[in-house]
Each structure stands twice: as structure tokens, then as C-alpha cells.
Design a protein around this motif. Structure first.
Motif, PDB file in Angstrom:
ATOM      1  N   GLU A 197      32.426  12.405  -3.118  1.00  6.00           N
ATOM      2  CA  GLU A 197      31.642  11.910  -1.990  1.00  6.00           C
ATOM      3  C   GLU A 197      30.186  12.306  -2.179  1.00  6.00           C
ATOM      4  N   ARG A 199      26.225  13.109  -0.929  1.00  5.56           N
ATOM      5  CA  ARG A 199      25.560  13.807   0.183  1.00  5.56           C
ATOM      6  C   ARG A 199      24.508  12.882   0.769  1.00  5.56           C
ATOM      7  N   ARG A 200      24.647  12.556   2.049  1.00  9.25           N
ATOM      8  CA  ARG A 200      23.719  11.669   2.737  1.00  9.25           C
ATOM      9  C   ARG A 200      22.427  12.427   3.040  1.00  9.25           C
ATOM     10  N   MET A 201      21.281  11.826   2.691  1.00  8.63           N
ATOM     11  CA  MET A 201      19.991  12.459   2.930  1.00  8.63           C
ATOM     12  C   MET A 201      18.911  11.392   3.044  1.00  8.63           C
ATOM     13  N   ASP A 265      22.331   8.340  -0.807  1.00 13.69           N
ATOM     14  CA  ASP A 265      23.463   9.227  -1.087  1.00 13.69           C
ATOM     15  C   ASP A 265      23.217   9.860  -2.453  1.00 13.69           C
ATOM     16  N   ARG A 266      23.373  11.171  -2.530  1.00 10.87           N
ATOM     17  CA  ARG A 266      23.136  11.886  -3.778  1.00 10.87           C
ATOM     18  C   ARG A 266      24.468  12.336  -4.368  1.00 10.87           C
ATOM     19  N   TYR A 267      24.652  12.057  -5.667  1.00  9.31           N
ATOM     20  CA  TYR A 267      25.889  12.400  -6.368  1.00  9.31           C
ATOM     21  C   TYR A 267      25.570  13.314  -7.551  1.00  9.31           C
ATOM     22  N   SER A 268      26.404  14.308  -7.735  1.00  5.68           N
ATOM     23  CA  SER A 268      26.224  15.236  -8.845  1.00  5.68           C
ATOM     24  C   SER A 268      26.710  14.597 -10.144  1.00  5.68           C
ATOM     25  N   HIS A 282      21.386  14.910 -10.819  1.00  6.22           N
ATOM     26  CA  HIS A 282      21.958  14.095  -9.744  1.00  6.22           C
ATOM     27  C   HIS A 282      21.500  12.652  -9.875  1.00  6.22           C
TER      28      HIS A 282
END
Length: 296
Positions: A197, A199-201, A265-268, A282
Motif C-alpha cells: 500500500e 503512503r498518501r501525501m 501515493d508514495r511507494y517504497s 521511492h
């Protein structure tokens, strides 16, 4: 003896007459039978199969799970007679894009963001009356396209999902109660691609790019961004320090002189806990543009 002989002859005559009558009756029955038309057998109609895709539809339990795993791009609309309908796709413009997530379906690439709740039961699907933002569209074609989508969604009736295979992408057929059918092509969502999932930012993007170090590109230019915080009422509360963003933001087209606030949305990109060497740690994927301002 004469009466007896006469009686015997009479019996033989009667037997001959009875046999002839039986033959005539049988012939008449055969003639009558031959004159009757053969029974007509109506062949059963085969279940409709998408001609463009020989793949078998996924079992409905799997189909419901596949809906939120893909972004569904509208590729063709046909009417009850199977003929293509105009006005749904605009040449040179992105096609309407559907995303199913947490009981909501959103449609992008229209004039406004459109959302509605949905539910499925086996091959049945119900979509509630959608709501949308109130931004006006300059292009008449886009406004007409959005109006069509808003009116059509509540008529959704059934769906089929065809998994990817044989060099073909995943596809979905969405059928409506008025006989209209949507054919959509699926591409994996970021969650599916990155396996987690996001991270919304919120990020504010400066109107000009700046020089940055990039081992793969000489004289590289990068986006300059800072984190933005909003409260529950949507009021901007804080802004972080400006920093250089290594890499790009998927789905975002930078235009010089335009300051934007983006919801992303940020994904690793870490693999087994290890960050990639000489590459961004990211990836950022655009969800929507919150603010846009031309800066002199």
C-alpha cells in the motif's frame, strides 16, 4: 360336403379381403405420416463470447478480487445490436479510466473526478448514482463524454473479467441494463506493481526545475518539491522545506511556470529491506491535482 366346401371358400375369401384391407390401412398410414412436416428443432443460442479475446472468463470469486487490482481503461462501447457507439472516446484524449477500491469506483480522465459506491454478487454488479466535482470543462466533447458516463454507471448490471494471457492484457466486459456494453483493458495498479500500500501525501511542486546530480544524465533538471499538510477541513496548515525530488511523479506532466499542489501515493522501492543503489528509494504516483497556479 358341398355346404362345407362352400363355407371354407367363403372363409378364404373373407380372409383375403381382411388382409387386403390391412395392407391398404398400413399404406394410408404411411402416406399420411410422409405428408406431415418434419419437427423443427431450434438450436440453443451459444453464450456470447468476446470475439476479440479467446480467453475464458475468470471464476466470479476471482473476478471480484481482480477488480481492485487493475486500472480499467475504456477501449470500446457497443450498443444492443453489437455495433460501436460514438461519443464515448475522444481522439487524442485519454480514455475514461475506472478504479475499484474499498467499495468505491472512481472514473478519471473526464472533466471532473467521478465516484460511486459499488457491490458485486457473482456476475452481478450494482453501481450507485455517482457524484462528481463541479469543475466546468471548456471542451464540449469532454462535457458530453462525462454526461454519458454519469448517466450510464447506475445502469450497470453484470460483468466478466478475462485474465491476461497469450500476449493479451486483462480485460473486462461491463454490461448495462439498456444493452450497452463497455469493453475495458486492465493495467496493474501501483499497489499490484509494487506489492504494498502506498503512503498518501501532498506535494507542492515549484514552477521551475533546478539543476541536480544524476549519474545517468548530464545537466539533469529535477523537480523541486515540499510536503504540504492539510487539516480535516482541507485547510492548509503547514509546509515543509523545499527539496530536490530524484526521479519523476508517475502520471504528472510538468509544465514550466505552473505551481501545483498534488495528492500523491508514495511507494517504497526497497527489495528485501535493501534500498536500490544509485536510484530513487521511492516512487511517487499522482492521485489528483489539488491546486494549480500560473506563476509569473
Amino acid at each position: 360336403m358341398k355346404p362345407t366346401a362352400h363355407l371354407y371358400a367363403r372363409l378364404v375369401q373373407l380372409a383375403s379381403i381382411a388382409a387386403a384391407a390391412a395392407v391398404l390401412t398400413a399404406c394410408a398410414a404411411d402416406a399420411t405420416h410422409s405428408q406431415q412436416p418434419a419437427p423443427v428443432t431450434t438450436p440453443a443460442k451459444p453464450a456470447p463470447i468476446p470475439a476479440a479475446n479467446p480467453q475464458s472468463a475468470a471464476p466470479q470469486a476471482n473476478a471480484a478480487q481482480m477488480l481492485p487490482q487493475y486500472l480499467w481503461s475504456l477501449t470500446q462501447v457497443t450498443g444492443p445490436d453489437g455495433q460501436p457507439l460514438d461519443g464515448w472516446l475522444i481522439p487524442g484524449k485519454d480514455a475514461p479510466l475506472m478504479r475499484f477500491e474499498n467499495g468505491l469506483v472512481g472514473v478519471r480522465n473526464l472533466c471532473n473526478l467521478v465516484n460511486a459506491s459499488y457491490s458485486t454478487n457473482l456476475d452481478r454488479i450494482e453501481i450507485a448514482r455517482p457524484v462528481s466535482t463541479m469543475r466546468a470543462c471548456i471542451e464540449e466533447g469532454k462535457m458530453l463524454q462525462e454526461r454519458k458516463v454519469l448517466l450510464q454507471l447506475p445502469l450497470a448490471q453484470s460483468y466478466e473479467v478475462f485474465p491476461a494471457g497469450n500476449d493479451m492484457p486483462s480485460r473486462m466486459l461491463l454490461t448495462f441494463s439498456d444493452g450497452v456494453r463497455w469493453e475495458l483493458t486492465g493495467s496493474p495498479t501501483p499497489q499490484t506493481r509494487f506489492g504494498s500500500e502506498g503512503r498518501r501525501m501532498f506535494l507542492e511542486v515549484a514552477p521551475e526545475k533546478v539543476d541536480c546530480n544524476n549519474p545517468l544524465m548530464r545537466k539533469a533538471k529535477c523537480l523541486r518539491v515540499r510536503d504540504i499538510t492539510f487539516d480535516a477541513k482541507g485547510i492548509k496548515r503547514a509546509a515543509g522545506e523545499w527539496r530536490i525530488l530524484q526521479g519523476s511523479i508517475e502520471g504528472y506532466n510538468f509544465e514550466p511556470g505552473i505551481r501545483n499542489v498534488l495528492r500523491v501515493d508514495r511507494y517504497s522501492l526497497a527489495k528485501d529491506g535493501a534500498q536500490p543503489a544509485d536510484a530513487p528509494s521511492h516512487v511517487y504516483v499522482l492521485d489528483m491535482i489539488v491546486e494549480s497556479e500560473r506563476v509569473r
